[in-house]
Enzyme design. Sequence first.
Site, PDB file in Angstrom:
ATOM      1  N   ASN A 100      -9.654 -70.889 -60.112  1.00 30.59           N
ATOM      2  CA  ASN A 100      -9.506 -69.651 -60.897  1.00 30.59           C
ATOM      3  C   ASN A 100     -10.861 -69.062 -61.320  1.00 30.59           C
ATOM      4  O   ASN A 100     -10.921 -68.195 -62.172  1.00 30.59           O
ATOM      5  CB  ASN A 100      -8.627 -69.888 -62.127  1.00 30.59           C
ATOM      6  CG  ASN A 100      -9.228 -70.910 -63.093  1.00 30.59           C
ATOM      7  OD1 ASN A 100     -10.325 -71.412 -62.866  1.00 30.59           O
ATOM      8  ND2 ASN A 100      -8.512 -71.210 -64.160  1.00 30.59           N
TER       9      ASN A 100
ATOM     10  N   ASP B 103     -19.351 -81.080 -68.996  1.00 31.75           N
ATOM     11  CA  ASP B 103     -18.130 -81.068 -69.811  1.00 31.75           C
ATOM     12  C   ASP B 103     -17.537 -82.463 -69.930  1.00 31.75           C
ATOM     13  O   ASP B 103     -17.993 -83.410 -69.280  1.00 31.75           O
ATOM     14  CB  ASP B 103     -17.105 -80.086 -69.212  1.00 31.75           C
ATOM     15  CG  ASP B 103     -16.986 -80.195 -67.688  1.00 31.75           C
ATOM     16  OD1 ASP B 103     -17.420 -81.213 -67.128  1.00 31.75           O
ATOM     17  OD2 ASP B 103     -16.467 -79.264 -67.066  1.00 31.75           O
TER      18      ASP B 103
HETATM   19  C1  GLP Z   1     -13.235 -79.369 -62.968  1.00 28.95           C
HETATM   20  C2  GLP Z   1     -14.652 -79.427 -63.489  1.00 28.95           C
HETATM   21  C3  GLP Z   1     -15.529 -78.375 -62.843  1.00 28.95           C
HETATM   22  C4  GLP Z   1     -15.347 -78.404 -61.334  1.00 28.95           C
HETATM   23  C5  GLP Z   1     -13.906 -78.106 -61.001  1.00 28.95           C
HETATM   24  C6  GLP Z   1     -13.635 -78.059 -59.502  1.00 28.95           C
HETATM   25  O1  GLP Z   1     -12.492 -78.396 -63.582  1.00 28.95           O
HETATM   26  N1  GLP Z   1     -14.709 -79.265 -64.904  1.00 28.95           N
HETATM   27  O2  GLP Z   1     -16.884 -78.611 -63.185  1.00 28.95           O
HETATM   28  O3  GLP Z   1     -16.194 -77.461 -60.722  1.00 28.95           O
HETATM   29  O4  GLP Z   1     -13.127 -79.150 -61.571  1.00 28.95           O
HETATM   30  O5  GLP Z   1     -13.352 -79.341 -59.031  1.00 28.95           O
HETATM   31  P1  GLP Z   1     -13.417 -79.728 -57.512  1.00 28.95           P
HETATM   32  O6  GLP Z   1     -14.851 -79.735 -57.158  1.00 28.95           O
HETATM   33  O7  GLP Z   1     -12.838 -81.111 -57.438  1.00 28.95           O
HETATM   34  O8  GLP Z   1     -12.626 -78.716 -56.768  1.00 28.95           O
END
Ligand code: GLP
Length: 269
Positions: free
Chosen positions: A140, A71
Site C-alpha cells: 500500500n 520499526d
Molecule cells: C513491513 C515492514 C516494512 C517493509 C514491509 C514490506 O511492513 N515494516 O519495513 O518494507 O513490511 O515487507 P516485504 O519486504 O516482506 O514485502
Amino acid sequence: MEVVIAPTADEVGRLAAAKVAQVCRSTAETGRTPVLGVATGSSPLGLYASLAPWINRHRDIMRDASAFALDEYVGLPKDHPESYASVIARTVTEPFGLDPSRVHVPDGSADDLNAAAQAFEDAITAAGGVDVQILGIGSNGHIGFNEPGSSFGSRTRVKTLTEQTRRDNQRFFDSLDAVPTHCLTQGLGTIMDARHVVLVAQGAAKADAIAALVEGPVTASCPASILQFHRHATIVITDDAASGLTAAAHNHYQLDNLPEVQRWTHELE
Ligand code: GLP
C-alpha cells in the site's frame, strides 16, 4: 531520484548493496563512522546477503558502524522470533558482525511508548544521523510502518497497522489474530533526514506501489512518494516491480550510460 531496474532479485540485491557500500565508503572518507538505517521484511534480504561479505572485508570502514531499525511491533516480547529486534539480530547484526550495543531497535515493549520513541530519536541524533537508510515498501506504499495518511513531518511514534499490512505480515505468525495491531515506527520526517535512502522492491505485487512512489503525485496516500523530495534516493527494483513505470526505458538507458562521476555499480567487485 535514481531508479535502477534489474532483471533478477539477485541483481537487485547486488546493485543495492553496491550503493550502500559506496555511501559507507564516502562517509568513512569524511572521517565519520557509517550509520546504517536497516529494514525488516523479505525485500532487503538479498541486499544484506550481498553486503555482508563486503562489510567483513572492510573492517577498516565498518568496525564501529552502528545501525538503527525502522520499526518494531508493540506488545511483542523482544525475544519473540518475529519481533523486529530478533529479525534485525538474525539478518543484520550477526551477518554484518556489528557490535549489538550499536544496533538500535525502537522499544515496543516499553511501558512508556512515547518516551521510548523520543529516546530512539535522541539516539539517532547522538549518532550523528543516518547515512544510508535501507527501505522496502509495503503493497500500500508504506515505508517503515508509515501507513497511508501518515504525516510527512512525522517522527518516531506509535501507529496503528492497517488490516492489509497485518494480512501481508500474517505469514510470519500462526494466525491473523497473532499479528500485533500497533507498532513504533520512525516517522516520514525521520526517514527523510537520512543522508541517502536505498529502497528495494521485487515482484509484480509491488508494481502499483512503485509506480505511485516514482511517478505518482506526492501524497500521504502513498507515504513512499515523499521520497520524490529526497536529495539522494536510489530505488532498485526488478523488471516486474517496474512494470507500472512509463519511464522504464529511460531508467535503463541512464544506468547503462552512467557518467564516471556517478559510477557506483561496481563497488562490491
Ligand atoms: C513491513 C515492514 C516494512 C517493509 C514491509 C514490506 O511492513 N515494516 O519495513 O518494507 O513490511 O515487507 P516485504 O519486504 O516482506 O514485502
